[in-house]
Design an enzyme around this catalytic site. Structure first.
Site, PDB file in Angstrom:
ATOM      1  N   ASP A  50      -5.540 -28.704  20.466  1.00 54.49           N
ATOM      2  CA  ASP A  50      -5.637 -30.363  19.008  1.00 54.49           C
ATOM      3  C   ASP A  50      -6.276 -31.256  19.482  1.00 54.49           C
ATOM      4  OD1 ASP A  50      -4.564 -28.244  18.487  1.00 54.49           O
ATOM      5  OD2 ASP A  50      -2.890 -29.159  17.195  1.00 54.49           O
ATOM      6  N   HIS A  52      -6.085 -33.693  17.550  1.00 51.72           N
ATOM      7  CA  HIS A  52      -5.616 -35.009  15.751  1.00 51.72           C
ATOM      8  C   HIS A  52      -5.871 -36.056  16.632  1.00 51.72           C
ATOM      9  CE1 HIS A  52      -2.796 -32.904  14.516  1.00 51.72           C
ATOM     10  NE2 HIS A  52      -2.295 -31.762  15.652  1.00 51.72           N
ATOM     11  N   ASP A  78      -7.322 -28.316  14.017  1.00 47.09           N
ATOM     12  CA  ASP A  78      -6.479 -29.879  14.526  1.00 47.09           C
ATOM     13  C   ASP A  78      -7.129 -30.626  15.084  1.00 47.09           C
ATOM     14  OD1 ASP A  78      -4.843 -28.435  12.679  1.00 47.09           O
ATOM     15  OD2 ASP A  78      -2.868 -28.411  14.352  1.00 47.09           O
ATOM     16  N   ASP A  81      -5.641 -36.034  11.490  1.00 48.79           N
ATOM     17  CA  ASP A  81      -4.538 -36.493  11.604  1.00 48.79           C
ATOM     18  C   ASP A  81      -4.457 -37.273  12.510  1.00 48.79           C
ATOM     19  OD1 ASP A  81      -4.957 -35.787   9.194  1.00 48.79           O
ATOM     20  OD2 ASP A  81      -3.855 -33.764   8.813  1.00 48.79           O
ATOM     21  N   ARG A  82      -2.800 -37.854  12.167  1.00 47.94           N
ATOM     22  CA  ARG A  82      -1.910 -38.347  13.549  1.00 47.94           C
ATOM     23  C   ARG A  82      -2.809 -39.156  14.357  1.00 47.94           C
ATOM     24  NH1 ARG A  82       1.132 -33.643  14.229  1.00 47.94           N
ATOM     25  NH2 ARG A  82       2.269 -33.009  11.991  1.00 47.94           N
ATOM     26  N   ASN A 110      -4.403 -25.415  11.039  1.00 51.24           N
ATOM     27  CA  ASN A 110      -4.074 -25.642  10.277  1.00 51.24           C
ATOM     28  C   ASN A 110      -3.416 -27.598   9.545  1.00 51.24           C
ATOM     29  OD1 ASN A 110      -2.529 -26.308  11.917  1.00 51.24           O
ATOM     30  ND2 ASN A 110      -0.702 -27.364  10.935  1.00 51.24           N
ATOM     31  N   HIS A 111      -4.377 -28.334  10.127  1.00 49.08           N
ATOM     32  CA  HIS A 111      -4.558 -29.506   9.872  1.00 49.08           C
ATOM     33  C   HIS A 111      -5.992 -29.762   8.492  1.00 49.08           C
ATOM     34  CE1 HIS A 111      -1.592 -31.976  10.896  1.00 49.08           C
ATOM     35  NE2 HIS A 111      -1.183 -30.710  11.790  1.00 49.08           N
ATOM     36  N   HIS A 123      -6.102 -20.823  15.853  1.00 51.56           N
ATOM     37  CA  HIS A 123      -5.512 -22.034  16.124  1.00 51.56           C
ATOM     38  C   HIS A 123      -4.001 -22.384  16.239  1.00 51.56           C
ATOM     39  CE1 HIS A 123      -4.112 -26.322  15.233  1.00 51.56           C
ATOM     40  NE2 HIS A 123      -3.142 -25.573  14.757  1.00 51.56           N
ATOM     41  N   ARG A 170       9.010 -23.806  10.891  1.00 50.60           N
ATOM     42  CA  ARG A 170       7.626 -24.583  10.155  1.00 50.60           C
ATOM     43  C   ARG A 170       7.939 -24.397   8.962  1.00 50.60           C
ATOM     44  NH1 ARG A 170       3.964 -26.596  13.117  1.00 50.60           N
ATOM     45  NH2 ARG A 170       3.746 -25.959  15.605  1.00 50.60           N
ATOM     46  N   HIS A 197      -1.812 -25.599  18.491  1.00 46.30           N
ATOM     47  CA  HIS A 197      -1.175 -25.545  17.783  1.00 46.30           C
ATOM     48  C   HIS A 197       0.059 -26.174  17.818  1.00 46.30           C
ATOM     49  CE1 HIS A 197      -0.002 -25.372  13.577  1.00 46.30           C
ATOM     50  NE2 HIS A 197       1.213 -23.910  13.542  1.00 46.30           N
TER      51      HIS A 197
END
Length: 264
Positions: A50, A52, A78, A81-82, A110-111, A123, A170, A197
């Site tokens: 990731d 991110h 991913d 985000d973040r 998944n992002h 992922h 989750r 992940h």
């Protein structure tokens, strides 16, 4: 498109115009749509977890592992985000894919919801609905990630110290254990399954001796204090782990970045 010029601009912290970015997205979309759900990748190759949105750390990742096209890469999703620089991260990865399509493989994470012979990279993880890699090949991926089913599981599932399957906390995907991982690898003649992940403080962690967890965002969210890693395979599929820490630029990351001319 002047891809070399655009790559230089983005590496220097500049943004592409909205028209340029739309043109780039359409170009890369045509490349990705022609790739298989199970995209074959030749070694040597370096596997990354990731990112991110941590753009400066992505630049340090390339300094650590080598630059494209001298080094071939698999990024396991991913990208966004973040972190505060999702736009810059995704833009430079798209540019590298456009410029060197055979040297960089971008898996969906998944992002990203609006992809080796002896190593399988996903992922998230495994699915109780998938026994063979061939089943992955026929999944319709040109859609939003569903809330359940095999596509969802590939994005969201996590390994756990259990034997078979358990409900994931989750709320999506599954927890999968050592027996199902060993069976999956045996059926598909795999030596290793690489996935991202999940944050691991030490940067890389092996589970069940068959599954490698690679995490490539150092000091995740600018506060977790973790080390990052990339996993390289040479021509003989021998593994080498390279670790790295966050960049000095992250010390100035204290709040959301402003001044982005548009949003995706």
């Amino acid at each position: 498109m002047d891809l070399d010029l655009w790559i230089s601009k983005v590496k220097e912290g500049q943004h592409l115009s909205e028209d340029e970015l739309q043109l780039l997205c359409e170009y890369v979309k045509d490349i990705l749509i022609e790739e298989s759900n199970v995209q074959p990748v030749n070694s040597p190759v370096t596997v990354c977890g990731d990112i991110h949105g941590q753009f400066h750390d992505l630049m340090k990742l390339f300094q650590t592992g080598g630059h494209v096209p001298e080094t071939n890469y698999i990024f396991m999703g991913d990208f966004v985000d973040r972190g505060y620089n999702s736009l810059e991260v995704f833009t430079i990865l798209l540019l590298l894919k456009a410029r060197y399509p055979a040297n960089i493989t971008l898996l969906r994470g998944n992002h990203e919801s609006r992809q080796l012979t002896q190593v399988l990279c996903v992922h998230g993880g495994l699915s109780p609905d998938i026994r063979t890699v061939d089943q992955i090949r026929v999944i319709e991926r040109n859609c939003e990630i569903p809330h359940e089913g095999p596509f969802c599981d590939l994005m969201w599932s996590d390994p756990e110290d259990i034997e078979t399957w358990a409900v994931s906390p989750r709320g999506a995907g599954w927890l999968f254990g050592s027996r199902v991982t060993t069976e999956f690898n045996h059926i598909n003649k795999l030596d290793l399954v690489c996935r991202a992940h999940q944050l691991v403080q030490e940067g890389l962690k092996y589970m069940f001796q068959d599954k490698g967890l690679v995490w490539s965002a150092p000091n995740y969210c600018y506060r977790c204090g973790n080390v990052a890693s990339i996993l390289s395979f040479n021509e003989n599929m021998e593994r080498a782990v390279k670790f790295f820490t966050e960049t000095e630029e992250n010390n100035q990351m204290r709040g959301p970045r402003t001044g982005v001319p548009y949003f995706l």
